[in-house]
Write a protein that holds these residues in place. Structure first.
Motif, PDB file in Angstrom:
ATOM      1  N   GLU A 251       5.963  -7.993  -9.232  1.00  0.00           N
ATOM      2  CA  GLU A 251       5.703  -6.775  -8.759  1.00  0.00           C
ATOM      3  C   GLU A 251       4.687  -6.827  -7.837  1.00  0.00           C
ATOM      4  OE1 GLU A 251       5.192  -3.582 -11.309  1.00  0.00           O
ATOM      5  OE2 GLU A 251       7.026  -3.875 -12.211  1.00  0.00           O
ATOM      6  N   ARG A 252       4.879  -6.218  -6.643  1.00  0.00           N
ATOM      7  CA  ARG A 252       3.647  -5.821  -5.582  1.00  0.00           C
ATOM      8  C   ARG A 252       3.846  -4.464  -5.045  1.00  0.00           C
ATOM      9  NH1 ARG A 252       2.023  -9.704  -7.090  1.00  0.00           N
ATOM     10  NH2 ARG A 252       0.973 -11.417  -6.131  1.00  0.00           N
ATOM     11  N   ARG A 253       2.772  -4.009  -4.658  1.00  0.00           N
ATOM     12  CA  ARG A 253       2.985  -2.264  -4.291  1.00  0.00           C
ATOM     13  C   ARG A 253       3.638  -2.706  -2.955  1.00  0.00           C
ATOM     14  NH1 ARG A 253       0.149   0.886  -6.962  1.00  0.00           N
ATOM     15  NH2 ARG A 253       0.830   2.673  -5.490  1.00  0.00           N
ATOM     16  N   HIS A 263       3.841  -4.393   3.501  1.00  0.00           N
ATOM     17  CA  HIS A 263       2.884  -3.961   2.365  1.00  0.00           C
ATOM     18  C   HIS A 263       2.920  -5.160   1.030  1.00  0.00           C
ATOM     19  CE1 HIS A 263       1.447   0.041   3.445  1.00  0.00           C
ATOM     20  NE2 HIS A 263       0.936  -0.044   2.012  1.00  0.00           N
ATOM     21  N   CYS A 264       4.057  -5.457   1.224  1.00  0.00           N
ATOM     22  CA  CYS A 264       4.476  -6.541  -0.162  1.00  0.00           C
ATOM     23  C   CYS A 264       4.270  -8.023   0.239  1.00  0.00           C
ATOM     24  CB  CYS A 264       5.715  -6.033  -0.936  1.00  0.00           C
ATOM     25  SG  CYS A 264       6.895  -6.802   0.225  1.00  0.00           S
ATOM     26  N   VAL A 266       3.152 -11.708   0.524  1.00  0.00           N
ATOM     27  CA  VAL A 266       2.511 -12.868  -0.282  1.00  0.00           C
ATOM     28  C   VAL A 266       2.722 -14.006   0.633  1.00  0.00           C
ATOM     29  CG1 VAL A 266       2.062 -13.980  -2.246  1.00  0.00           C
ATOM     30  CG2 VAL A 266       3.079 -11.667  -2.287  1.00  0.00           C
ATOM     31  N   TYR A 270       8.002 -11.764   1.850  1.00  0.00           N
ATOM     32  CA  TYR A 270       8.060 -10.320   1.237  1.00  0.00           C
ATOM     33  C   TYR A 270       8.625 -10.309  -0.096  1.00  0.00           C
ATOM     34  CZ  TYR A 270       6.717  -9.250   6.142  1.00  0.00           C
ATOM     35  OH  TYR A 270       6.103  -8.626   7.287  1.00  0.00           O
ATOM     36  N   THR A 271       7.821  -9.865  -0.948  1.00  0.00           N
ATOM     37  CA  THR A 271       8.325  -9.465  -2.401  1.00  0.00           C
ATOM     38  C   THR A 271       9.712  -8.502  -2.484  1.00  0.00           C
ATOM     39  OG1 THR A 271       6.034  -9.480  -3.048  1.00  0.00           O
ATOM     40  CG2 THR A 271       7.708  -8.968  -4.734  1.00  0.00           C
ATOM     41  N   CYS A 272       9.658  -7.526  -1.438  1.00  0.00           N
ATOM     42  CA  CYS A 272      10.758  -6.535  -1.355  1.00  0.00           C
ATOM     43  C   CYS A 272      12.035  -7.365  -0.969  1.00  0.00           C
ATOM     44  CB  CYS A 272      10.624  -5.431  -0.590  1.00  0.00           C
ATOM     45  SG  CYS A 272      10.352  -5.837   1.066  1.00  0.00           S
ATOM     46  N   PRO A 276      12.101  -9.494  -5.770  1.00  0.00           N
ATOM     47  CA  PRO A 276      11.306  -9.813  -6.689  1.00  0.00           C
ATOM     48  C   PRO A 276      11.301 -10.837  -7.555  1.00  0.00           C
ATOM     49  CG  PRO A 276      12.682  -7.614  -7.623  1.00  0.00           C
ATOM     50  CD  PRO A 276      13.392  -8.380  -6.255  1.00  0.00           C
ATOM     51  N   GLU A 288      -1.963 -16.418  -4.166  1.00  0.00           N
ATOM     52  CA  GLU A 288      -1.819 -15.068  -4.876  1.00  0.00           C
ATOM     53  C   GLU A 288      -0.703 -14.590  -5.508  1.00  0.00           C
ATOM     54  OE1 GLU A 288      -4.580 -12.276  -2.730  1.00  0.00           O
ATOM     55  OE2 GLU A 288      -5.753 -14.104  -2.073  1.00  0.00           O
ATOM     56  N   MET A 289       0.329 -15.411  -5.626  1.00  0.00           N
ATOM     57  CA  MET A 289       1.478 -14.698  -6.195  1.00  0.00           C
ATOM     58  C   MET A 289       1.447 -14.528  -7.649  1.00  0.00           C
ATOM     59  SD  MET A 289       4.676 -13.765  -5.548  1.00  0.00           S
ATOM     60  CE  MET A 289       5.575 -14.431  -4.312  1.00  0.00           C
TER      61      MET A 289
END
Ligand SMILES: Cc1cc2nc3c(=O)[nH]c(=O)nc-3n(C[C@H](O)[C@H](O)[C@H](O)COP(=O)(O)OP(=O)(O)OC[C@H]3O[C@@H](n4cnc5c(N)ncnc54)[C@H](O)[C@@H]3O)c2cc1C
Ligand code: FES
Length: 290
Positions: A251-253, A263-264, A266, A270-272, A276, A288-289
């Motif tokens: 999860e990331r914001r 925003h997400c 890493v 992108y996490t989105c 995920p 930082e994942m």
């Protein structure tokens, strides 16, 4: 039997405008535990309800007019289309507002987003699902997908831990699976204040003592709070799992959900969009994942 197609682009199924939510009715609210409710939703438009498809591990952006949006994993299986189940923990603005809603109220949904679990790779292999706490929310979709397509998977093992029986999500449903002969369903609680729990008591990694897992033939899907990752990953690596057979839901914001706002991000992912679901190999190679 339903065939799950890999969704390569987010919002491919629902939205032409990626930010446009579609209206869905709350058809059921199941109060599993005080701050974790299961919301069953159905799109108002019948053709959307009938055509919506997702991959286990994908998420939707849930919106409440005038309040905002939040990413929420789809907890129901694509093998049971027509409705969507979202297991939502009361956390902040959007989820608090959702908890004030009632059956028949209407919310907005857009998606499905993210990559989902690589079901096509897992098929034909053993599957281990290891979850702690709210981590069961995305894994439940994969669990039921695998059980509904039982002949396409070899051994299936579920390891799930909660603090107490009262805090175990989907407790009745999961307890009812313990006696299934085609599933090894291991449930544990950290402590049992009532003394009535008939399954395991102890920390989640202890469940590895009760079954054999073959690291060569198994894909492991892991989800939970950071402590779950720490101890489960240790056990999996000790067993000899290769890093690309360990799948983690992270999860990331998020804001847009479609790889536009950054925003997400890493590293360069992108996490989105690229998540995920990440392999452990991805996770250790992205700053930082985890
Ligand atoms: C892919 C994905 C899947 C998810 N699936 C689920 C799911 O199935 N079920 C579920 O319950 N949740 C899920 N979540 C988590 C959920 O999206 C968050 O809890 C979300 O923030 C809830 O929105 P909210 O408006 O209710 O809470 P928010 O108002 O966003 O607040 C949530 C928490 O974050 C804190 N916070 C608010 N803003 C910030 C900030 N800028 N920086 C740091 N902290 C902040 C708040 O104090 C609060 O503790 C998922 C998240 C992702 C990314
Ligand atoms: S949430 Fe906007 S890029 Fe991922």
């Amino acid at each position: 039997m339903l065939q799950v197609d890999r969704v390569t682009t987010p919002h491919a199924v629902l939205s032409r405008n990626p930010y446009q939510p579609y209206l869905a009715r709350i058809v059921r609210i199941y109060r599993m535990v005080p701050d974790n409710h299961l919301f069953t939703l159905r799109f108002l438009e019948d053709h959307l309800a009938a055509s919506f498809r997702h991959q286990p591990g994908q998420f939707v952006m849930l919106s409440l007019p005038g309040t905002g949006e939040a990413p929420i994993s789809i907890s129901s299986s694509p093998s049971r289309p027509g409705i969507l189940e979202l297991c939502v923990r009361r956390a902040g603005r959007v989820t608090n507002a959702l908890y004030r809603m009632k059956t028949n109220d209407v919310v907005g949904l857009r998606g499905p987003y993210g990559n989902g679990f690589p079901v096509h790779d897992i098929v034909g292999n053993d599957l281990l699902l290891a979850a702690g706490g709210l981590g069961m929310a995305p894994l439940r979709s994969l669990l039921w997908y695998a059980l509904d397509n039982r002949d396409r998977f070899k051994r299936i093992t579920l390891m799930y831990g909660a603090k107490t029986p009262a805090e175990m999500l989907f407790r009745e449903e999961l307890v009812s699976l313990v006696d299934r002969s085609d599933l090894t369903c291991l449930l544990t609680v950290d402590r049992d204040p009532t003394g009535t729990w008939k399954n395991h008591v102890g920390l989640l990694p202890k469940l590895f003592d009760y079954t054999e897992i073959d690291p060569v033939t198994t894909y492991a899907a892991v989800c939970g709070p950071p402590v779950v990752y720490k101890f489960i990953l240790e056990r999996l690596l000790d067993l000899g799992f290769s890093k690309d057979r360990i799948l983690m839901s992270l999860e990331r914001r998020m804001k847009c959900g479609v790889g536009k706002c950054g925003h997400c991000g890493v590293g360069y992912k992108y996490t989105c969009l690229h998540g995920p679901i990440f392999t452990y190999w991805d996770a250790i190679n992205l700053p930082e994942m985890i």
